[in-house]
Design a protein around this motif. Sequence first.
Motif, mmCIF file in Angstrom:
data_model
loop_
_atom_site.group_PDB
_atom_site.id
_atom_site.type_symbol
_atom_site.label_atom_id
_atom_site.label_comp_id
_atom_site.label_asym_id
_atom_site.label_seq_id
_atom_site.Cartn_x
_atom_site.Cartn_y
_atom_site.Cartn_z
ATOM 1 N N HIS A 215 0.806 -1.231 0.041
ATOM 2 C CA HIS A 215 -0.019 -0.075 0.017
ATOM 3 C C HIS A 215 0.686 1.266 -0.130
ATOM 4 N N LEU A 216 0.467 2.260 -0.702
ATOM 5 C CA LEU A 216 0.943 3.688 -0.569
ATOM 6 C C LEU A 216 -0.038 4.550 -0.485
ATOM 7 N N LEU A 217 0.446 5.673 0.220
ATOM 8 C CA LEU A 217 -0.512 6.786 0.374
ATOM 9 C C LEU A 217 0.301 8.072 -0.286
ATOM 10 N N LEU A 218 -0.853 8.601 -1.022
ATOM 11 C CA LEU A 218 -0.165 9.920 -1.731
ATOM 12 C C LEU A 218 -0.886 11.158 -1.505
ATOM 13 N N ASP A 219 0.043 12.117 -1.645
ATOM 14 C CA ASP A 219 -0.572 13.553 -1.267
ATOM 15 C C ASP A 219 -1.371 14.099 -2.531
ATOM 16 N N LYS A 220 -1.680 15.387 -2.435
ATOM 17 C CA LYS A 220 -2.267 15.966 -3.605
ATOM 18 C C LYS A 220 -1.321 15.995 -4.871
ATOM 19 N N ASN A 221 -0.349 16.062 -4.589
ATOM 20 C CA ASN A 221 0.881 16.166 -5.760
ATOM 21 C C ASN A 221 1.529 14.780 -6.394
ATOM 22 N N ASP A 222 0.458 13.713 -5.801
ATOM 23 C CA ASP A 222 1.067 12.399 -6.077
ATOM 24 C C ASP A 222 2.441 12.054 -5.273
ATOM 25 N N ARG A 223 2.939 12.580 -4.553
ATOM 26 C CA ARG A 223 4.181 12.381 -3.911
ATOM 27 C C ARG A 223 3.869 11.288 -2.737
ATOM 28 N N ILE A 224 4.549 10.453 -2.570
ATOM 29 C CA ILE A 224 4.491 9.167 -1.535
ATOM 30 C C ILE A 224 4.817 9.694 0.075
ATOM 31 N N VAL A 225 4.000 9.406 0.618
ATOM 32 C CA VAL A 225 3.896 9.746 2.011
ATOM 33 C C VAL A 225 3.811 8.761 3.168
ATOM 34 N N TYR A 226 3.589 7.551 2.369
ATOM 35 C CA TYR A 226 3.665 6.333 3.202
ATOM 36 C C TYR A 226 3.818 5.005 2.245
ATOM 37 N N SER A 227 4.730 4.425 2.518
ATOM 38 C CA SER A 227 5.135 3.229 1.574
ATOM 39 C C SER A 227 5.189 1.926 2.417
ATOM 40 N N GLU A 228 4.562 0.865 2.085
ATOM 41 C CA GLU A 228 5.021 -0.390 2.273
ATOM 42 C C GLU A 228 6.091 -1.234 1.912
ATOM 43 N N ASP A 229 6.485 -0.268 0.706
ATOM 44 C CA ASP A 229 7.833 -0.977 -0.067
ATOM 45 C C ASP A 229 8.844 0.149 -0.274
ATOM 46 N N PRO A 230 9.427 0.639 0.697
ATOM 47 C CA PRO A 230 10.133 1.872 0.341
ATOM 48 C C PRO A 230 11.492 1.569 -0.397
ATOM 49 N N ALA A 231 11.727 0.203 -0.566
ATOM 50 C CA ALA A 231 13.003 -0.073 -1.431
ATOM 51 C C ALA A 231 12.612 0.506 -2.884
ATOM 52 N N HIS A 232 11.536 0.014 -3.446
ATOM 53 C CA HIS A 232 10.989 0.419 -4.828
ATOM 54 C C HIS A 232 10.413 1.538 -4.951
ATOM 55 N N PHE A 233 9.547 2.114 -3.672
ATOM 56 C CA PHE A 233 8.757 3.115 -3.654
ATOM 57 C C PHE A 233 9.191 4.186 -2.495
ATOM 58 N N PRO A 234 10.155 4.761 -2.712
ATOM 59 C CA PRO A 234 10.585 5.515 -1.497
ATOM 60 C C PRO A 234 9.833 6.892 -0.997
ATOM 61 N N MET A 235 9.982 7.120 0.068
ATOM 62 C CA MET A 235 9.249 8.394 0.722
ATOM 63 C C MET A 235 9.483 9.808 -0.115
ATOM 64 N N GLN A 236 8.428 10.461 -0.433
ATOM 65 C CA GLN A 236 8.627 11.565 -1.189
ATOM 66 C C GLN A 236 8.880 11.694 -2.740
ATOM 67 N N ALA A 237 8.859 10.405 -3.226
ATOM 68 C CA ALA A 237 9.125 10.147 -4.587
ATOM 69 C C ALA A 237 7.766 10.457 -5.435
#
Length: 582
Positions: A215-237
Amino acid sequence: MLSLLRDSIKGRMIVILLLSSIVPVSLLGGVSYYSFHSFMENKLKSGVQENLEKELIGLDNILKNLNFAAQQLALDKSITTRVQHYMVSDDQIERKDILLGVLDRMSLINYSSPFAGIIALLDAKTNQPFMQSYPTQSVIHITQHPLLLEANGVMYFAPHQSTDKYNEDHTQVFSLARKVSDYETNTSFYVYVESNFNTLQRLFNNVQYGETVKHLLLDKNDRIVYSEDPAHFPMQAKFKLHDSKSSIRDLRFITASEQGWKLAVVMKGDAFQNEVNSWFGKYVTVGMFSLLLSLLLAYICWRTIYRPLHVFRREIEGVGDDLAHRPKKWLRLREFDEVLGRFYAMKDRVFDLLKEIERREKAKSNVEVEKLKHQINPHFIHNTLNTVQVIAKMNKQNEIVRLITHFTRILHYNLGKEGTHVRVQEEVDNLNDYLALQNIRYSHQFDVRMDINPSTLNEMIPRFVLQPLVENAIYHGFRNRDGMIKVSIDPHPDGGIVMCVADNGEGMPPDRLQSLLEDKSAGGRSVGMGIGLSFVHRLIQAYYGESSGLRIESELGRGTSITILILKGMGGDSYDSGDSGR
């Protein structure tokens, strides 16, 4: 190998039966695979998307519940006034009474809010909690929490580590902070509310349809603010639903809330691919079984059909080898035995007819021999004419001598046995003899002009084809009046000879032109030497094909032109000088 399959019944039967098996199985398999793939993919995608939307609704309810809990403190004037008084008061007894009252209110909120966990009031300047429902860390740095959304003065934070003082398991929670300010007392504080410890675990289902999802949570700018897979989907990416540059091929799903933040899940799709591979393995097994069954059926059909055909072939070869008394063979198959019976009856009839034809040919040969015995010997005619010629010379009858001389040469040319073809020069010489004979026989004169191309003199042509054309012009073109006949012989551009006899006689109507070549009607009957135009036309076509033959053009009152076209390079025969002698 291909020629054996293509040129034999056995090979064609194998190919046909294989195709009759492979093509339906392939078509059915292709349609089934497409349908199965589409069903599984749509089922998986729609199911995951549906679960994702349910999780979004659940998360939205959690955030609303936390906001409602914060509102009970931040929007209650009596509570906020007492808290502000607590922050500026130095009376310890009064501060204690205010603290107990606010804590009782926090306990009531915790009891009535199923998702609320820690509730704390933080000094806006120092971020230190001065009232909390559970023990917390000494300082809560809300600015370091991943911000999911900020709306109406409320900051909603994505999952982060809980501020519980005794959180040894590093449990992650949702939280929000609502700021309350009082300009009279110049104080401000945050109402900070966290979700309880099991909220995140109950909200996100990490295994869906047998597949692990992240699961990933994104803000209004589609930036990742929560990631269950930070290796492939790091925070703020920046998250992309379709990333063609990524080395990992995965399935991505996303849904958005009314406030603009988004919830996304990522899965590898291995479970889906395993289902497809399992189905494909079963399909290949069924296809191989169908293929083997087709080969077996092809062999059985070959044994059923090819063996009788082999017997037929041997029987036909026996007919060619003149094996009239070959023993009959029966196959014990009704259809084939019926055909064999008719074949044997036909074979017996054929041999009977051959014997009859042989008997008749022998009888015919005997009749022909008997007929030849009664025919006048051509040598007797020549000898008699020579005797007449000698007597005429002795009596000084020069006209009779010339007439017999020309007639003898024509007769010798016509009855010649040296071959069917002669040189053009020999045909022209015979034509000159014929014209000299006609000049003696008739009182009227006809002008015959020769235009012979020297290159054609040694060309080979059928014997006695030019004289009938001139004879036709004399008899039918002029009747009893004088006229002119032009004879021309030229080479043809495509190989061959063009001979033309043209006169300026009476001519003929168009309806008589074709009849001259088709039959022996009045317009085409033979005259003089007894050879008609239709005979010459058929003779030319017999040797040189239908592209050769006679062409007749005529106009009443202006004359007739007859052309002999001999195309030796268009499928006709060719002859050398050895075919003729004189």
